[in-house]
Design a protein around this motif. Structure first.
Motif, PDB file in Angstrom:
ATOM      1  N   GLY A   1       0.161  -0.903   0.255  1.00  0.00           N
ATOM      2  CA  GLY A   1       0.022   0.001  -0.003  1.00  0.00           C
ATOM      3  C   GLY A   1       0.835   1.322   0.286  1.00  0.00           C
ATOM      4  N   GLY A   2       1.589   1.388  -0.083  1.00  0.00           N
ATOM      5  CA  GLY A   2       2.958   2.543  -0.164  1.00  0.00           C
ATOM      6  C   GLY A   2       2.862   2.854  -1.560  1.00  0.00           C
ATOM      7  N   GLY A   3       3.711   4.656  -1.583  1.00  0.00           N
ATOM      8  CA  GLY A   3       3.793   4.318  -2.657  1.00  0.00           C
ATOM      9  C   GLY A   3       4.050   6.563  -2.977  1.00  0.00           C
ATOM     10  N   LEU A   4       3.715   6.940  -3.992  1.00  0.00           N
ATOM     11  CA  LEU A   4       3.688   8.300  -3.657  1.00  0.00           C
ATOM     12  C   LEU A   4       2.652   9.009  -3.487  1.00  0.00           C
ATOM     13  N   VAL A   5       2.527  10.237  -3.386  1.00  0.00           N
ATOM     14  CA  VAL A   5       1.741  10.360  -3.115  1.00  0.00           C
ATOM     15  C   VAL A   5       1.212  12.137  -2.764  1.00  0.00           C
ATOM     16  N   GLN A   6       1.057  13.283  -3.247  1.00  0.00           N
ATOM     17  CA  GLN A   6       1.078  15.064  -2.486  1.00  0.00           C
ATOM     18  C   GLN A   6       0.498  14.800  -1.237  1.00  0.00           C
ATOM     19  N   ALA A   7       1.386  16.301  -0.783  1.00  0.00           N
ATOM     20  CA  ALA A   7       1.259  16.639   0.796  1.00  0.00           C
ATOM     21  C   ALA A   7      -0.765  16.612   1.460  1.00  0.00           C
ATOM     22  N   GLY A   8      -0.866  16.521   2.138  1.00  0.00           N
ATOM     23  CA  GLY A   8      -2.568  16.425   2.425  1.00  0.00           C
ATOM     24  C   GLY A   8      -3.705  15.838   1.839  1.00  0.00           C
ATOM     25  N   GLY A   9      -2.983  14.309   0.722  1.00  0.00           N
ATOM     26  CA  GLY A   9      -3.203  12.935   0.242  1.00  0.00           C
ATOM     27  C   GLY A   9      -2.872  12.431   1.932  1.00  0.00           C
ATOM     28  N   SER A  10      -3.493  11.301   0.957  1.00  0.00           N
ATOM     29  CA  SER A  10      -3.732   9.541   1.817  1.00  0.00           C
ATOM     30  C   SER A  10      -3.093   8.759   1.066  1.00  0.00           C
ATOM     31  N   LEU A  11      -3.001   7.870   1.955  1.00  0.00           N
ATOM     32  CA  LEU A  11      -2.432   6.281   2.039  1.00  0.00           C
ATOM     33  C   LEU A  11      -2.775   5.398   3.102  1.00  0.00           C
ATOM     34  N   ARG A  12      -3.221   4.048   2.295  1.00  0.00           N
ATOM     35  CA  ARG A  12      -3.950   2.581   3.225  1.00  0.00           C
ATOM     36  C   ARG A  12      -2.043   2.033   3.225  1.00  0.00           C
ATOM     37  N   LEU A  13      -1.785   1.799   3.864  1.00  0.00           N
ATOM     38  CA  LEU A  13      -1.194   0.501   4.640  1.00  0.00           C
ATOM     39  C   LEU A  13      -1.823  -1.197   5.020  1.00  0.00           C
ATOM     40  N   SER A  14      -1.521  -2.483   4.247  1.00  0.00           N
ATOM     41  CA  SER A  14      -2.280  -3.634   4.849  1.00  0.00           C
ATOM     42  C   SER A  14      -1.164  -4.267   5.456  1.00  0.00           C
ATOM     43  N   CYS A  15      -0.867  -5.317   6.332  1.00  0.00           N
ATOM     44  CA  CYS A  15       0.047  -5.945   6.428  1.00  0.00           C
ATOM     45  C   CYS A  15      -1.138  -7.573   7.014  1.00  0.00           C
ATOM     46  N   ALA A  16      -0.163  -8.533   5.760  1.00  0.00           N
ATOM     47  CA  ALA A  16      -0.667  -9.399   5.687  1.00  0.00           C
ATOM     48  C   ALA A  16       0.050 -10.644   6.684  1.00  0.00           C
ATOM     49  N   ALA A  17      -0.131 -10.757   7.847  1.00  0.00           N
ATOM     50  CA  ALA A  17       0.051 -12.108   8.616  1.00  0.00           C
ATOM     51  C   ALA A  17       0.034 -13.440   8.390  1.00  0.00           C
ATOM     52  N   SER A  18       0.818 -14.262   8.231  1.00  0.00           N
ATOM     53  CA  SER A  18       1.334 -15.460   8.385  1.00  0.00           C
ATOM     54  C   SER A  18       1.890 -16.628   9.157  1.00  0.00           C
ATOM     55  N   GLY A  19       1.855 -17.822   8.859  1.00  0.00           N
ATOM     56  CA  GLY A  19       3.013 -18.480   9.346  1.00  0.00           C
ATOM     57  C   GLY A  19       2.381 -19.127  10.724  1.00  0.00           C
ATOM     58  N   ARG A  20       1.538 -18.662  11.426  1.00  0.00           N
ATOM     59  CA  ARG A  20       1.517 -18.984  12.744  1.00  0.00           C
ATOM     60  C   ARG A  20       0.334 -17.274  13.323  1.00  0.00           C
ATOM     61  N   THR A  21      -0.658 -17.938  14.504  1.00  0.00           N
ATOM     62  CA  THR A  21      -1.786 -17.350  14.372  1.00  0.00           C
ATOM     63  C   THR A  21      -1.212 -15.752  15.264  1.00  0.00           C
ATOM     64  N   PHE A  22      -1.559 -14.527  14.850  1.00  0.00           N
ATOM     65  CA  PHE A  22      -0.609 -13.636  15.812  1.00  0.00           C
ATOM     66  C   PHE A  22      -1.930 -13.379  16.248  1.00  0.00           C
ATOM     67  N   ARG A  23      -4.114 -14.099  17.057  1.00  0.00           N
ATOM     68  CA  ARG A  23      -4.639 -13.531  17.312  1.00  0.00           C
ATOM     69  C   ARG A  23      -4.448 -12.964  18.753  1.00  0.00           C
ATOM     70  N   THR A  24      -3.248 -13.156  19.587  1.00  0.00           N
ATOM     71  CA  THR A  24      -3.508 -12.398  20.612  1.00  0.00           C
ATOM     72  C   THR A  24      -2.312 -11.455  21.030  1.00  0.00           C
ATOM     73  N   ASP A  25      -1.938 -11.409  19.607  1.00  0.00           N
ATOM     74  CA  ASP A  25      -0.604 -10.642  19.807  1.00  0.00           C
ATOM     75  C   ASP A  25      -1.034  -8.479  20.002  1.00  0.00           C
ATOM     76  N   THR A  26       0.133  -8.280  19.812  1.00  0.00           N
ATOM     77  CA  THR A  26      -0.092  -6.908  19.258  1.00  0.00           C
ATOM     78  C   THR A  26       0.549  -6.290  18.257  1.00  0.00           C
TER      79      THR A  26
END
Length: 126
Positions: A8-33
């Motif tokens: 979700g990263g990229g180049l944006v002008q000041a005042g703009g918006s971006l939405r970063l995503s993080c996909a986790a795998s390999g173990r459960t992250f259910r109880t993690d911060t």
């Protein structure tokens, strides 16, 4: 193999918006911060935001408070960072991280986070 993959990263002008995503795998992250950190060129890695295991509690760095929102979807093993009103000083590589202490309190110290993604680049032009 435990993996955290940011997107979700990229180049944006000041005042703009971006939405970063993080996909986790390999173990459960259910109880993690889950947290987001960033590192600008020539600077140390700094805390941005974190969300506790239930999604009820969040914590933000003062520099992003009111502009960024962290959220998580436990069913999808994913965490998100909505970034609004971006500023040139937000330019950095953004990293997703997991603190595996089960049902733990939110910590802003990078040393508390065991699992890290490879990062996604965010560039904000003035």
């Amino acid at each position: 193999q435990v993996q955290l993959v940011e997107s979700g990263g990229g180049l944006v002008q000041a005042g703009g918006s971006l939405r970063l995503s993080c996909a986790a795998s390999g173990r459960t992250f259910r109880t993690d911060t889950m947290g987001w950190f960033r590192q600008a060129p020539g600077k140390e890695r700094e805390f941005v935001a974190a969300i506790n295991w239930s999604g009820v509690s969040t914590y933000y760095a003062d520099s992003v408070k009111g502009r960024f929102t962290i959220s998580r979807d436990t069913a999808k093993n994913s965490v998100y960072l909505q970034m609004n009103n971006l500023k040139p000083e937000d330019t950095a590589d953004y990293y997703c991280a997991a603190d595996p202490s089960p049902y733990g309190n939110i910590r802003a110290d990078a040393y508390a986070y065991t699992y890290w993604g490879q990062g996604t680049q965010v560039a904000v032009s003035s």
